[in-house]
Scaffold this motif. Sequence first.
Motif: not given
Lengths: 279, 279, 279, 279
Positions: B93-99, B101-102, B105-106, B234, C18, C49, C60, C108, C245
């Motif tokens: 999770i801490g390395k995911l591209p910010f793009e 992130m949505p 989310w639920p 989503r 993270s 970001y 982050r 949601r 996380d």
Amino acid sequence: MRFEVGCELAYEAKGPASLVMNIEAAKLPRQRILGESLVISPEVPVERYTAPESGNRYLRFAVQGGPVKLRYEAEVELDPHRADPALIDETPIGKLPFETMPHLWPSRYSQSDRLLRSARADFGSLGEGHQRVTALANWIYEHLEYERGSSNQHTSAVDTLVERAGVCRDFANLGIALCRALGIPARFVSAYAWRLDPPDFHAVFEAWLEGRWYLFDATRQAALDGLVRIGVGRDASDVGFCTWDGQVEAGPMKVWNEPSPGQHVTEELTVDAISLSEI
Amino acid sequence: MRFEVGCELAYEAKGPASLVMNIEAAKLPRQRILGESLVISPEVPVERYTAPESGNRYLRFAVQGGPVKLRYEAEVELDPHRADPALIDETPIGKLPFETMPHLWPSRYSQSDRLLRSARADFGSLGEGHQRVTALANWIYEHLEYERGSSNQHTSAVDTLVERAGVCRDFANLGIALCRALGIPARFVSAYAWRLDPPDFHAVFEAWLEGRWYLFDATRQAALDGLVRIGVGRDASDVGFCTWDGQVEAGPMKVWNEPSPGQHVTEELTVDAISLSEI
Amino acid sequence: MRFEVGCELAYEAKGPASLVMNIEAAKLPRQRILGESLVISPEVPVERYTAPESGNRYLRFAVQGGPVKLRYEAEVELDPHRADPALIDETPIGKLPFETMPHLWPSRYSQSDRLLRSARADFGSLGEGHQRVTALANWIYEHLEYERGSSNQHTSAVDTLVERAGVCRDFANLGIALCRALGIPARFVSAYAWRLDPPDFHAVFEAWLEGRWYLFDATRQAALDGLVRIGVGRDASDVGFCTWDGQVEAGPMKVWNEPSPGQHVTEELTVDAISLSEI
Amino acid sequence: MRFEVGCELAYEAKGPASLVMNIEAAKLPRQRILGESLVISPEVPVERYTAPESGNRYLRFAVQGGPVKLRYEAEVELDPHRADPALIDETPIGKLPFETMPHLWPSRYSQSDRLLRSARADFGSLGEGHQRVTALANWIYEHLEYERGSSNQHTSAVDTLVERAGVCRDFANLGIALCRALGIPARFVSAYAWRLDPPDFHAVFEAWLEGRWYLFDATRQAALDGLVRIGVGRDASDVGFCTWDGQVEAGPMKVWNEPSPGQHVTEELTVDAISLSEI
């Protein structure tokens, strides 16, 4: 075997209020009350009612406000029916006593109508009878986290199945819902539980198998042959130990269930199927 | 490989109405539109919009009432990225591209926040990466009944998990919710699906693994390397092929996706991991 | 008008973790950052970001464990668009900018799809435009109890409408759901709120009316022309000020928003329609 | 007044099945059965049971498969208690007969525990007694759409309140939930309804007021003094006219309730408060 059970409850009424309690041990052929006492302070007139369909014993009284204290204690002799779990079968729906039918229907916290497919898929192909309900209780024990504060008064079996956490009431509501979804009548039981740590009111469930209501505790926290029954009902909505009308705050609470002095007590938990119902 | 895709849609507007459609194949480096045509009758001015974050292509037009017909057809060349599933890992999770992130989310139909414990308990200890998402899609395939009419427009992943039945949109919403609950970004994809029987608009999901969005179809009804993407979002709430404002009734519908003539077609479904995303 | 805003946050990481934060004031033409500083201890590398579709600014960073402290402060100049509420109309769905469409869709915590009939029945016949959204926010204010502890992270607009209690996030989620059900795009805003008592992160909502996003606060707790925007999103699921996380516990928190010294401050709350969006 | 009521039901059993029916008119002091007949084909042994707490009359029989037909008809004399609605008061919770308490508790489809605040806010300040329940039934009538197909067997009062549509069962479940949330015991009634158009089994609800169960029909579709009671229960879950175990398909159905020939019939609906309970 004999047990000394009881509770001390405290409330603070902020004005006139009426309280209904279901804290007295039920009077059953297999659960004899050897002696009991109830003290309410302030001294108030108390109405009593024993529900014919459940045997639940209710107290009702009104207060004008201020602190309210109750102390109930009883000595109870339990003589549960014991049987070999491997020999206890289910009763086909079409052969069930009519009296058990309401316990097949979905209820507030045990919405079995939504779990027909999951119950059948996950437990439908297991061996029938007591062992199927045990498998289902084991599943609950293994897949749910017992966590105080993870649920509230609105939490239902469906929520618990989805979120995988709860306390004894939630474990019982879910056990009931899964049984009913499999065509097995099931109901909620509140009890004074022996070996529960920390001591508290406890909730378990009963399933109707081969002519009796058998006890199951998906939390594995209490000894089934030391459960002193207080109330039974369709689910947690029927079996509150205290409800009120008016503005009331609950205070500290003490609950106990210990073998009477001089009893022979073994360390091991029973592996018998246990029932408090007479027939 | 090249595919001929398209649809014929019919509506009846009972008065002035505005319609928004998302039926055109997305334009992607790995999904080239070789040719396409759209005919709307009656002839009306059409507004067009391609959403920058998704690439979804929207049409919007107004009608005064009466019958509305659309015919869309396109020839599309798919050049999906293929990889060995066993070699595709998750991104912490801490390395995911910010793009992405949505997509953690639920969302309306994929309430991953309620499934944290169940996802972790049931799929948390499996091997990581593409195979974990495959295991989760397999679980859905094996435990859900694909049944028309078992769900409606309000049905969410939580409902589907509880009631164990649904159609492609429900299978996808649940797959997404479980991925997110495991910390894997996931999103909904609508598509022209090859080998879907009967032909219809199809819904699958994508999970973000090792730098790409990989496709998964928990219904196992379509060939992943023959999916022509229409929209992503989503969950089902973002990706409707037709929404309207006003009183409109949907009529009969025809949808197709077939390999262009002269292509070499094998009978076997691919076992590769398939991605339409460029990087 | 200028405001000094900021927060001090404390966390305890029980191991490697993270964290993603969205606590910095957004940079907008109508919300200029005159100065700002961020201190994180321990000192760690921070990734930044800014989301193109929202302008939300994310931080982050990873920690190995132990205490984590953040102090953010900024001076911000707000120059909100002001208009006469009576003159602000709605935009028909068929004329909305395509960019606003995702804010019409259910999300949601704002399941507008389930509220179509109630929104239309209760608010559909009111005057259109800004006053309709005000009426809806008034209804929320008058019919819901603002009560800490009455909701949790799973609580949605449907729950809030049924149970009639919540905190600022719930009031905002419900306002959004009702707007969308009426065909008005709406979104969630987190903010440093002036005059909020006790000070805390605040949540309000925006509705798209006549070409702008206008602010509404159904809690009536803050001055709309003193709200310093942090994040926007579809509902509370998009706009958390801190997610992580790993195993992290939140500690005490301090949040503030006060007019910069020397500003002229009136006691009365504005009755203007307020917007921070540029066009 | 005398009514001829009855039904013709058809089922197709795909194999061995057991059916439980609750279609016979209840035998009550105020609802006398002048004559009745029941024909089931094929001829099968029928078990009968009258539930002591409700008076509901159940039939149970098994079939090996194939078509099943039932024809029930009865002539019933109704002598309802009539009273002036303005003079009927509520009973304070603390003074309710204990027997009515289960009808204060939340049930599967009438989750009054979630509606405490909304019921109190919307109906709490109205005049007490019969008129309060009438106000609540009027609210349901005015705010809900009666729409076939808008609900299913899982739909509960909370869903109905949110989505504002349903059929008679949903209107009754919601009326019950709101009554209970106000501290008024309420229960579900299935009936042969006079003047219902088209004829069908009907569902209404009863509220306990001043010592009796009074009838209310939030759908306003039937004449309260022409309702022939079949079953009562906590909500729709207790009162199904046919349930089965096995694979059974329901066929066409005919239901009727008409005044016996030679009765004097007025056109106007009664404005009296109507009760079928004896005391």
